[in-house]
Design a protein around this motif. Structure first.
Motif, PDB file in Angstrom:
ATOM      1  N   HIS A 131       0.823  -1.214   0.000  1.00  0.00           N
ATOM      2  CA  HIS A 131       0.000   0.000   0.000  1.00  0.00           C
ATOM      3  C   HIS A 131       0.854   1.258   0.000  1.00  0.00           C
ATOM      4  O   HIS A 131       0.539   2.244  -0.678  1.00  0.00           O
ATOM      5  CB  HIS A 131      -0.900  -0.031   1.238  1.00  0.00           C
ATOM      6  N   GLN A 132       1.965   1.226   0.741  1.00  0.00           N
ATOM      7  CA  GLN A 132       2.814   2.409   0.858  1.00  0.00           C
ATOM      8  C   GLN A 132       4.234   1.994   1.188  1.00  0.00           C
ATOM      9  O   GLN A 132       4.462   1.013   1.886  1.00  0.00           O
ATOM     10  CB  GLN A 132       2.281   3.344   1.955  1.00  0.00           C
ATOM     11  N   VAL A 133       5.187   2.755   0.675  1.00  0.00           N
ATOM     12  CA  VAL A 133       6.599   2.551   0.979  1.00  0.00           C
ATOM     13  C   VAL A 133       7.168   3.862   1.500  1.00  0.00           C
ATOM     14  O   VAL A 133       7.031   4.907   0.859  1.00  0.00           O
ATOM     15  CB  VAL A 133       7.407   2.089  -0.258  1.00  0.00           C
ATOM     16  N   ASN A 134       7.792   3.812   2.674  1.00  0.00           N
ATOM     17  CA  ASN A 134       8.438   4.983   3.262  1.00  0.00           C
ATOM     18  C   ASN A 134       9.949   4.770   3.265  1.00  0.00           C
ATOM     19  O   ASN A 134      10.422   3.719   3.680  1.00  0.00           O
ATOM     20  CB  ASN A 134       7.947   5.209   4.691  1.00  0.00           C
ATOM     21  N   THR A 135      10.689   5.746   2.794  1.00  0.00           N
ATOM     22  CA  THR A 135      12.144   5.637   2.739  1.00  0.00           C
ATOM     23  C   THR A 135      12.784   6.782   3.514  1.00  0.00           C
ATOM     24  O   THR A 135      12.283   7.911   3.501  1.00  0.00           O
ATOM     25  CB  THR A 135      12.655   5.661   1.290  1.00  0.00           C
ATOM     26  N   THR A 136      13.892   6.470   4.188  1.00  0.00           N
ATOM     27  CA  THR A 136      14.667   7.478   4.909  1.00  0.00           C
ATOM     28  C   THR A 136      16.139   7.310   4.566  1.00  0.00           C
ATOM     29  O   THR A 136      16.703   6.230   4.766  1.00  0.00           O
ATOM     30  CB  THR A 136      14.482   7.345   6.428  1.00  0.00           C
ATOM     31  N   ALA A 137      16.753   8.341   4.035  1.00  0.00           N
ATOM     32  CA  ALA A 137      18.176   8.296   3.685  1.00  0.00           C
ATOM     33  C   ALA A 137      19.005   8.393   4.960  1.00  0.00           C
ATOM     34  O   ALA A 137      18.814   9.319   5.750  1.00  0.00           O
ATOM     35  CB  ALA A 137      18.521   9.435   2.734  1.00  0.00           C
ATOM     36  N   ILE A 138      19.936   7.473   5.162  1.00  0.00           N
ATOM     37  CA  ILE A 138      20.715   7.527   6.391  1.00  0.00           C
ATOM     38  C   ILE A 138      21.802   8.603   6.327  1.00  0.00           C
ATOM     39  O   ILE A 138      22.347   8.984   7.364  1.00  0.00           O
ATOM     40  CB  ILE A 138      21.331   6.159   6.747  1.00  0.00           C
ATOM     41  N   ILE A 139      22.082   9.138   5.139  1.00  0.00           N
ATOM     42  CA  ILE A 139      23.102  10.173   5.017  1.00  0.00           C
ATOM     43  C   ILE A 139      22.646  11.494   5.643  1.00  0.00           C
ATOM     44  O   ILE A 139      23.446  12.245   6.192  1.00  0.00           O
ATOM     45  CB  ILE A 139      23.491  10.389   3.531  1.00  0.00           C
ATOM     46  N   ASN A 140      21.318  11.763   5.583  1.00  0.00           N
ATOM     47  CA  ASN A 140      20.842  13.053   6.098  1.00  0.00           C
ATOM     48  C   ASN A 140      19.461  12.989   6.760  1.00  0.00           C
ATOM     49  O   ASN A 140      18.943  14.004   7.192  1.00  0.00           O
ATOM     50  CB  ASN A 140      20.800  14.082   4.965  1.00  0.00           C
ATOM     51  N   GLY A 141      18.868  11.797   6.825  1.00  0.00           N
ATOM     52  CA  GLY A 141      17.565  11.648   7.463  1.00  0.00           C
ATOM     53  C   GLY A 141      16.394  12.111   6.621  1.00  0.00           C
ATOM     54  O   GLY A 141      15.254  12.145   7.105  1.00  0.00           O
ATOM     55  N   ALA A 142      16.633  12.467   5.357  1.00  0.00           N
ATOM     56  CA  ALA A 142      15.541  12.911   4.482  1.00  0.00           C
ATOM     57  C   ALA A 142      14.596  11.754   4.203  1.00  0.00           C
ATOM     58  O   ALA A 142      15.028  10.652   3.875  1.00  0.00           O
ATOM     59  CB  ALA A 142      16.104  13.460   3.176  1.00  0.00           C
ATOM     60  N   GLY A 143      13.291  12.013   4.320  1.00  0.00           N
ATOM     61  CA  GLY A 143      12.304  10.963   4.153  1.00  0.00           C
ATOM     62  C   GLY A 143      11.356  11.206   3.003  1.00  0.00           C
ATOM     63  O   GLY A 143      11.086  12.352   2.629  1.00  0.00           O
ATOM     64  N   ASP A 144      10.858  10.118   2.411  1.00  0.00           N
ATOM     65  CA  ASP A 144       9.856  10.180   1.354  1.00  0.00           C
ATOM     66  C   ASP A 144       8.787   9.133   1.622  1.00  0.00           C
ATOM     67  O   ASP A 144       9.072   8.051   2.150  1.00  0.00           O
ATOM     68  CB  ASP A 144      10.481   9.912  -0.023  1.00  0.00           C
ATOM     69  N   LYS A 145       7.541   9.463   1.251  1.00  0.00           N
ATOM     70  CA  LYS A 145       6.435   8.519   1.346  1.00  0.00           C
ATOM     71  C   LYS A 145       5.871   8.289  -0.045  1.00  0.00           C
ATOM     72  O   LYS A 145       5.575   9.248  -0.771  1.00  0.00           O
ATOM     73  CB  LYS A 145       5.348   9.066   2.277  1.00  0.00           C
ATOM     74  N   TRP A 146       5.721   7.022  -0.400  1.00  0.00           N
ATOM     75  CA  TRP A 146       5.285   6.671  -1.748  1.00  0.00           C
ATOM     76  C   TRP A 146       4.010   5.838  -1.679  1.00  0.00           C
ATOM     77  O   TRP A 146       3.980   4.792  -1.043  1.00  0.00           O
ATOM     78  CB  TRP A 146       6.375   5.884  -2.471  1.00  0.00           C
TER      79      TRP A 146
END
Length: 308
Positions: A131-146
């Motif tokens: 239903h949804q994929v959430n990603t968080t970059a470990i380099i800077n903590g930036a997050g996205d919700k798909w």
């Protein structure tokens, strides 16, 4: 097993240029060595994340690594369902590594229902769908919700989990062309509900014994282990190139066992036709009782409950 890796000079990669093979400048200059040869420093095998050399090696991989949460819902007759009062039925956390337009990960992350004990009560009547994929970059903590219409998830022919996000590209590492036994394992420890900068890393130089595209690894205590990646170390003209060679995944026999899955894609590795390898039921999480499912309406904030 132990191996020694001779290092001459490691050149620094510039992530902004999208370099596809990592080179790190003088990354082992501060490393202590018991032996030194005419060709340069010799780094002894390590089983702990101690020392500046290990820290820098692990940090060099950060621009490519993401914490991933995958959520799924139940579906039936065009309707979708969550669990209790949640917007999803189940979810799973892990790590992924970027490869251009794709993120590569443990295949369990793209089919989390296969290891969810709560789904057992519903699988004969309901289908499961991400239903949804959430990603968080470990380099800077930036997050996205798909949302589901903005990504495509699959398990490829070599049993790697792959997610492609619409209109999004990432940096990519060169992948290994061979199942080289000598390499570097980078492990990541943390909790999904903790800040990204609290994540711990551990570097091991190992000798992988590949069999049918998989290799056993000795991690020790892997409490809070989020995942890890295996890099082939290639000496070349006074440098060592690191190429992505494997991903730490759950064993298909037991969730408590972690192993390496090769990312090499050629005809010499057996392809998985049905992708149905899942851990034995006795090794899955034990649930207390059958959960309540909730129909999720297409209309915002409108739900109806049903006890199945």
């Amino acid at each position: 097993m132990r191996i020694n890796i001779c290092v001459l000079i490691l050149l620094l990669v510039n992530p902004l240029l999208g370099q596809d093979t990592m080179r790190m400048e003088d990354i082992l200059k501060k490393a202590k060595s018991k032996n030194q040869s005419g060709s340069g420093w010799r780094l002894e095998n390590t089983s702990a994340n101690s020392g500046p050399a290990q820290d820098q090696l692990a940090n060099a991989l950060d621009p490519y690594v993401f914490v991933v949460e995958t959520q799924y819902r139940l579906t039936k007759d065009g309707k979708t369902y969550g669990k209790e009062d949640m917007a999803y039925f189940g979810h799973l956390f892990g790590l992924a590594i970027s490869q251009g337009k794709e993120l590569w990960m443990d295949p369990m992350l793209v089919r989390p229902w296969t290891i969810d004990a709560d789904y057992e009560d519903f699988k004969t009547e309901y289908d499961a769908k991400l239903h949804q994929v959430n990603t968080t970059a470990i380099i800077n903590g930036a997050g996205d919700k798909w949302s589901a219409n903005n990504f495509d998830a699959k398990v490829n022919d070599h049993n790697l989990g792959v997610i492609n996000f619409s209109g999004r590209s990432y940096q990519a590492l060169t992948t290994s062309e061979n199942l080289n036994s000598n390499g570097m394992l980078v492990l990541y420890f943390g909790s999904w509900d903790q800040p990204i900068d609290s994540m711990r890393k551990k570097v091991q130089f190992i000798q992988a014994d590949w069999k049918d595209g998989r290799a056993a690894i000795q991690i020790g205590d892997h409490k809070n282990l989020l995942g890890g990646f295996y890099l082939e170390c290639i000496p070349e003209r006074g440098a060592i190139k690191l190429k992505l060679a494997g991903i730490v995944v759950s064993s298909t026999k037991n969730l408590k066992i972690k192993e390496l899955l090769s990312i090499r894609s050629d005809d010499k590795l057996p392809a998985k036709e049905d992708h149905k390898d899942v851990p034995d039921k006795k090794n899955q999480q034990v649930k207390a009782e059958k959960p309540r499912i909730t129909e999720i309406s297409n209309k915002k904030n409108k739900k109806s409950s049903s006890k199945k």
